[in-house]
Design a protein around this motif. Structure first.
Motif, mmCIF file in Angstrom:
data_model
loop_
_atom_site.group_PDB
_atom_site.id
_atom_site.type_symbol
_atom_site.label_atom_id
_atom_site.label_comp_id
_atom_site.label_asym_id
_atom_site.label_seq_id
_atom_site.Cartn_x
_atom_site.Cartn_y
_atom_site.Cartn_z
ATOM 1 N N VAL A 152 -67.185 82.324 -73.382
ATOM 2 C CA VAL A 152 -65.953 82.631 -73.983
ATOM 3 C C VAL A 152 -65.550 84.025 -74.008
ATOM 4 N N CYS A 177 -59.755 82.237 -74.160
ATOM 5 C CA CYS A 177 -58.691 82.088 -75.346
ATOM 6 C C CYS A 177 -58.271 83.347 -75.814
ATOM 7 N N TYR A 181 -60.398 85.260 -84.744
ATOM 8 C CA TYR A 181 -60.950 86.089 -85.779
ATOM 9 C C TYR A 181 -60.051 87.237 -85.950
ATOM 10 N N ASP A 219 -50.475 77.372 -76.022
ATOM 11 C CA ASP A 219 -48.906 78.263 -75.762
ATOM 12 C C ASP A 219 -48.495 77.857 -74.504
ATOM 13 N N VAL A 248 -54.633 69.370 -82.106
ATOM 14 C CA VAL A 248 -53.494 70.403 -82.033
ATOM 15 C C VAL A 248 -52.701 69.937 -80.620
ATOM 16 N N ASN A 284 -51.820 78.037 -88.556
ATOM 17 C CA ASN A 284 -50.810 76.964 -88.351
ATOM 18 C C ASN A 284 -49.532 77.412 -89.222
HETATM 19 C C1 LIG Z 1 -60.930 74.850 -76.550
HETATM 20 C C2 LIG Z 1 -60.990 75.953 -77.535
HETATM 21 C C3 LIG Z 1 -61.894 76.592 -77.768
HETATM 22 C C4 LIG Z 1 -61.908 77.831 -78.283
HETATM 23 N N1 LIG Z 1 -62.824 78.592 -78.513
HETATM 24 C C5 LIG Z 1 -62.532 79.881 -79.364
HETATM 25 C C6 LIG Z 1 -63.887 80.716 -79.433
HETATM 26 O O1 LIG Z 1 -65.224 80.530 -78.939
HETATM 27 N N2 LIG Z 1 -63.588 81.769 -80.220
HETATM 28 C C7 LIG Z 1 -62.483 82.118 -80.485
HETATM 29 O O2 LIG Z 1 -62.272 83.131 -81.266
HETATM 30 N N3 LIG Z 1 -61.264 81.511 -80.390
HETATM 31 C C8 LIG Z 1 -61.360 80.219 -79.875
HETATM 32 N N4 LIG Z 1 -60.560 79.369 -79.750
HETATM 33 C C9 LIG Z 1 -59.121 79.801 -80.610
HETATM 34 C C10 LIG Z 1 -58.360 80.384 -79.970
HETATM 35 O O3 LIG Z 1 -58.745 81.739 -79.681
HETATM 36 C C11 LIG Z 1 -56.724 80.381 -80.565
HETATM 37 O O4 LIG Z 1 -56.910 81.141 -81.671
HETATM 38 C C12 LIG Z 1 -56.136 79.161 -80.619
HETATM 39 O O5 LIG Z 1 -56.391 78.484 -79.406
HETATM 40 C C13 LIG Z 1 -54.596 79.358 -80.877
HETATM 41 O O6 LIG Z 1 -54.115 80.054 -79.718
HETATM 42 P P1 LIG Z 1 -53.044 79.559 -78.696
HETATM 43 O O7 LIG Z 1 -53.458 80.032 -77.489
HETATM 44 O O8 LIG Z 1 -53.272 78.075 -78.591
HETATM 45 O O9 LIG Z 1 -51.861 80.236 -79.105
HETATM 46 P P2 LIG Z 1 -50.660 80.013 -80.481
HETATM 47 O O10 LIG Z 1 -49.723 81.026 -80.000
HETATM 48 O O11 LIG Z 1 -51.835 80.415 -81.729
HETATM 49 O O12 LIG Z 1 -50.348 78.655 -80.442
HETATM 50 C C14 LIG Z 1 -49.280 78.124 -79.693
HETATM 51 C C15 LIG Z 1 -48.867 76.756 -80.288
HETATM 52 O O13 LIG Z 1 -49.638 75.716 -80.659
HETATM 53 C C16 LIG Z 1 -49.606 75.219 -81.780
HETATM 54 N N5 LIG Z 1 -50.879 75.565 -82.662
HETATM 55 C C17 LIG Z 1 -51.861 76.399 -82.498
HETATM 56 N N6 LIG Z 1 -52.805 76.372 -83.258
HETATM 57 C C18 LIG Z 1 -52.425 75.564 -84.111
HETATM 58 C C19 LIG Z 1 -52.803 74.769 -85.332
HETATM 59 N N7 LIG Z 1 -54.084 75.403 -85.855
HETATM 60 N N8 LIG Z 1 -52.492 73.756 -86.094
HETATM 61 C C20 LIG Z 1 -51.159 73.245 -85.394
HETATM 62 N N9 LIG Z 1 -50.562 73.694 -84.329
HETATM 63 C C21 LIG Z 1 -51.258 74.801 -83.721
HETATM 64 C C22 LIG Z 1 -48.544 75.913 -82.450
HETATM 65 O O14 LIG Z 1 -47.272 75.084 -81.991
HETATM 66 C C23 LIG Z 1 -48.479 77.042 -81.665
HETATM 67 O O15 LIG Z 1 -46.817 77.609 -81.589
HETATM 68 C C24 LIG Z 1 -60.474 78.167 -79.091
HETATM 69 C C25 LIG Z 1 -59.547 77.509 -78.586
HETATM 70 C C26 LIG Z 1 -59.382 76.290 -77.911
HETATM 71 C C27 LIG Z 1 -58.581 75.510 -77.504
#
Ligand SMILES: Cc1cc2nc3c(=O)[nH]c(=O)nc-3n(C[C@H](O)[C@H](O)[C@H](O)COP(=O)(O)OP(=O)(O)OC[C@H]3O[C@@H](n4cnc5c(N)ncnc54)[C@H](O)[C@@H]3O)c2cc1C
Length: 300
Positions: A152, A177, A181, A219, A248, A284
């Motif tokens: 990742v 992603c 953190y 997103d 989500v 969130n």
């Molecule tokens: C399959 C997967 C694996 C991942 N693995 C890692 C990893 O190994 N290491 C790491 O650091 N991060 C990991 N992440 C987390 C990632 O880095 C982001 O923090 C997370 O996906 C939110 O970013 P986003 O791109 O969805 O954008 P955002 O702008 O955060 O979210 C876009 C929209 O999605 C919705 N949304 C997002 N999060 C939430 C929530 N918790 N509850 C409700 N609605 C929400 C909201 O509507 C938001 O406006 C992973 C994410 C996914 C999907």
């Protein structure tokens, strides 16, 4: 984040666990392997693939790390027994990264061996920046022996472009992603637009090199741009996948599946749900209101 949300986030450490548990529910399959298998079956009925994550991180003893490894191997066995379309995601600090990197690598190899025997795949999650170098070096070391492993990369880290260029040359299987953190500004982009821009730059490099990529985001800006790139580069459906977190944006998930994209849902389970849930809740924007309502109001 507004002041109200900020206040609730500050209060999270003293928020009763039972309250956090209620709001963690959509993000967690349950406490036991059977819960995860049940959730993956439901996802499968909705034509979604899965990646199962045994919750837990930062173990401090070898016994805990070995117990985590054994649980991962049980997951792989259960996936095979139930004929499910799921792989697994592992966190290296759960397998002893902070105790001894050699020991951690042995644990990862044991899991990869168990996965290989069942023709399955293991994704190594990325944790905070103190783990990045060791995680990448373990990934590269085990990949010499095992093809069934992916890594990742977090778009918020400034170093990621250089990491991605190297991984693209190595034709690695990468989940991209944003990163979850809280990292210092010297090493991480902080503004939403900067992170989005970097995400798309990195995605362009990976897809341009025709690496199999897990596009892990909810997103819309990124999903739409990714769809355009995929079309422009004539990618077949089997050459990439979208990935989302359990609980989500379920409607978006179903829309992508209806449009014919492969979609994998990150499905965590386990007794150590608290740290994961707090990270999700902080992310969130609706969280503050939900937690407040649970503590002080009618939460129906
Ligand atoms: C399959 C997967 C694996 C991942 N693995 C890692 C990893 O190994 N290491 C790491 O650091 N991060 C990991 N992440 C987390 C990632 O880095 C982001 O923090 C997370 O996906 C939110 O970013 P986003 O791109 O969805 O954008 P955002 O702008 O955060 O979210 C876009 C929209 O999605 C919705 N949304 C997002 N999060 C939430 C929530 N918790 N509850 C409700 N609605 C929400 C909201 O509507 C938001 O406006 C992973 C994410 C996914 C999907």
């Amino acid at each position: 984040m507004n002041i109200f949300n900020q206040l609730i986030v500050t209060l999270l450490p003293v928020t009763p666990k039972v309250v956090v548990a209620r709001f963690a529910k959509p993000y967690i399959a349950g406490e036991d392997l059977a819960d995860a298998i049940g959730t993956v079956k439901t996802l499968s009925a909705a034509k979604a693939m899965a990646t199962i994550d045994v919750l837990g991180e930062d173990v401090t003893t070898r016994e805990e790390a070995v117990a985590s490894k054994e649980e991962c191997n049980r997951v792989l066995a259960a996936i095979a027994e139930n004929g499910l379309d799921s792989n697994i995601s592992i966190k290296l600090t759960q397998l002893g990264l902070k105790i001894d990197t050699g020991f951690c690598r042995e644990n990862v190899e044991d899991i990869l061996e168990a996965a290989k025997a069942r023709d399955n795949f293991v994704r190594i999650d990325m944790e905070d920046h103190t783990c990045t170098d060791d995680t990448l070096s373990i990934f590269r070391a085990v990949r010499k022996k095992y093809a069934n492993v992916g890594i990742v990369i977090q778009a918020y880290l400034r170093r990621s472009e250089s990491d991605i260029r190297q991984l693209a040359e190595e034709k690695a299987n990468v989940r991209l992603c944003k990163g979850i953190y809280v990292e210092p500004a010297e090493i991480a982009f902080k503004k939403r637009a900067e992170v989005q821009q970097n995400f798309l730059r990195l995605l362009g490099i990976l897809l341009g090199a025709r690496c199999y990529t897990g596009i892990a985001t909810h997103d819309d800006v990124l999903i739409d741009a990714a769809k355009q790139m995929i079309q422009h580069l004539n990618f077949a459906r089997g050459e990439y996948e979208f990935q989302m977190l359990l609980g989500v944006r379920n409607e978006k998930r179903n829309e992508l599946i209806r449009d014919g994209h492969r979609l994998r849902v990150y499905t965590p389970y386990g007794k150590r749900w608290y740290a994961y849930s707090v990270r999700r809740l902080k992310e969130n924007p609706q969280m503050a209101w939900y937690v407040f309502r649970a503590m002080f109001g009618n939460s129906n």
